[in-house]
Design a protein around this motif. Sequence first.
Motif, PDB file in Angstrom:
ATOM      1  N   ARG A  57       0.825  -1.228   0.000  1.00 50.54           N
ATOM      2  CA  ARG A  57       0.000   0.000   0.000  1.00 50.54           C
ATOM      3  C   ARG A  57       0.846   1.260   0.000  1.00 50.54           C
ATOM      4  O   ARG A  57       0.427   2.307   0.478  1.00 50.54           O
ATOM      5  N   TYR A 113      -4.397 -15.153  -8.647  1.00 46.88           N
ATOM      6  CA  TYR A 113      -4.636 -13.947  -7.837  1.00 46.88           C
ATOM      7  C   TYR A 113      -5.367 -12.853  -8.620  1.00 46.88           C
ATOM      8  O   TYR A 113      -6.303 -12.237  -8.110  1.00 46.88           O
ATOM      9  N   THR A 117      -9.209 -11.401  -7.983  1.00 48.32           N
ATOM     10  CA  THR A 117      -9.403 -10.028  -7.502  1.00 48.32           C
ATOM     11  C   THR A 117     -10.086  -9.165  -8.569  1.00 48.32           C
ATOM     12  O   THR A 117     -10.266  -7.969  -8.370  1.00 48.32           O
ATOM     13  N   THR A 152      -3.137 -19.172   7.091  1.00 52.49           N
ATOM     14  CA  THR A 152      -3.320 -17.906   7.819  1.00 52.49           C
ATOM     15  C   THR A 152      -2.569 -17.956   9.142  1.00 52.49           C
ATOM     16  O   THR A 152      -1.877 -17.006   9.527  1.00 52.49           O
ATOM     17  N   GLU A 161       3.207  -6.121   8.440  1.00 58.24           N
ATOM     18  CA  GLU A 161       1.806  -5.823   8.112  1.00 58.24           C
ATOM     19  C   GLU A 161       1.336  -6.756   6.993  1.00 58.24           C
ATOM     20  O   GLU A 161       2.114  -7.047   6.079  1.00 58.24           O
ATOM     21  N   PRO A 162       0.079  -7.205   7.031  1.00 57.68           N
ATOM     22  CA  PRO A 162      -0.415  -8.015   5.920  1.00 57.68           C
ATOM     23  C   PRO A 162      -0.407  -7.237   4.601  1.00 57.68           C
ATOM     24  O   PRO A 162      -0.695  -6.038   4.597  1.00 57.68           O
ATOM     25  N   ILE A 164      -1.684  -6.603   0.472  1.00 55.42           N
ATOM     26  CA  ILE A 164      -3.074  -6.391   0.005  1.00 55.42           C
ATOM     27  C   ILE A 164      -3.839  -7.687  -0.282  1.00 55.42           C
ATOM     28  O   ILE A 164      -5.048  -7.704  -0.167  1.00 55.42           O
ATOM     29  N   GLU A 166      -3.427 -10.526   1.368  1.00 51.51           N
ATOM     30  CA  GLU A 166      -3.442 -11.404   2.544  1.00 51.51           C
ATOM     31  C   GLU A 166      -4.727 -11.187   3.360  1.00 51.51           C
ATOM     32  O   GLU A 166      -4.706 -10.707   4.493  1.00 51.51           O
ATOM     33  N   VAL A 167      -5.823 -11.532   2.730  1.00 50.99           N
ATOM     34  CA  VAL A 167      -7.152 -11.364   3.305  1.00 50.99           C
ATOM     35  C   VAL A 167      -7.781 -12.763   3.347  1.00 50.99           C
ATOM     36  O   VAL A 167      -7.736 -13.484   2.349  1.00 50.99           O
ATOM     37  N   ASP A 168      -8.330 -13.160   4.496  1.00 45.74           N
ATOM     38  CA  ASP A 168      -8.766 -14.553   4.678  1.00 45.74           C
ATOM     39  C   ASP A 168      -9.720 -15.056   3.589  1.00 45.74           C
ATOM     40  O   ASP A 168      -9.541 -16.154   3.058  1.00 45.74           O
ATOM     41  N   LEU A 170     -10.235 -14.077   0.517  1.00 46.32           N
ATOM     42  CA  LEU A 170      -9.550 -14.241  -0.777  1.00 46.32           C
ATOM     43  C   LEU A 170      -8.644 -15.466  -0.740  1.00 46.32           C
ATOM     44  O   LEU A 170      -8.615 -16.268  -1.687  1.00 46.32           O
ATOM     45  N   GLN A 171      -7.910 -15.645   0.349  1.00 50.26           N
ATOM     46  CA  GLN A 171      -6.982 -16.780   0.443  1.00 50.26           C
ATOM     47  C   GLN A 171      -7.738 -18.111   0.370  1.00 50.26           C
ATOM     48  O   GLN A 171      -7.251 -19.074  -0.210  1.00 50.26           O
TER      49      GLN A 171
END
Length: 222
Positions: A57, A113, A117, A152, A161-162, A164, A166-168, A170-171
Motif C-alpha cells: 500500500r 490472484y 481479484t 493464515t 503488516e499483511p 493487500i 493477505e485477506v482470509d 480471498l486466500q
Amino acid sequence: MSSGRFIVLEGIDGSGTTTQARLLHERLQRAGRLRTRATCEPTTGPIGALIRHALQRRMVVNAEGGARAPDWKTMALLFAADRMDHNDALILPALARGEIVVSDRYSLSSLAYQSLTSDDPIGALPWLSAINSRAVRPDLTLVLDIDAALATKRRLARAGEPEIFEVDALQARLAERYLRAESLCPGDVIVHLDAAQSVEALSAQIWAVVQKVLPSDLSEAQ
Ligand code: TYD
C-alpha cells in the motif's frame, strides 16, 4: 538443445513456497553437477520493486473517492511486465546455458490472484493468459496445497503488516483455485503436494518429484 530446466513453486500466501524454493535450490546445489539459479516473482528488478510497493500500500492511485491500490488490471500488467523482464534478464539466459532455474511463483500466481481479484473471475482468464503468452512455460510447476486457515496461522506467526492479498476470504478462494490449477494452464506439467506436512517431509517429496524432470545424467547420480 539446452539441458536447462525451469521449475516453479506455487501456492497461497503461507503455503511455504519461499522456504521450499530455497530448500530445493540448496538440494540441487548439493547434487552439484549442474548450475542452479534461485529466483522469485515479484522479482528484485525495477518493476518487481514497484509491485512490492503496491502490495504494501505504498504505491497508490489518486482515484475519485480517494487514494487506493492500483486495480486488478494494472496489477496484472505490472506482474506480466515483471515476468517479461524476468524471462529476458535471468530465466532464458540461464536455461540457454543449461542451468536449472527454481522460481518462487510465476504465471500461475497471475492467473489465480488477478482473476480472483477481478470483477469476473472466469471471464478475466483469457486476457490474463494472453498477456502472459510470451512467457516461457515451466518444465514443472509444484503446487503446494494447503487449507487456507492453516496458512493464515502460519502467516500470522510472521512479522510485518499483511499485504493487500493477505485477506482470509480471498486466500480461501485462492486455495480452491490452486486445487484446480490444471484448468488454468492446460498443457503445463503440474504436481500437487500437501503443504500441511512438515517442512522436511514436504522438501523430501519435492526432491523426489524434481529428480524425475532433471536431465538423466543428474537424476541417475542421486
Ligand atoms: P510473495 O511470494 O508473498 O512475496 P513476499 O514473500 O515477498 O511477500 O508474493 C507477493 C504477493 O504477490 C503474493 O500475495 C502473491 C502475489 N502475486 C500475484 O498476485 N500475482 C503474481 O503474478 C505474482 C507473481 C504474485
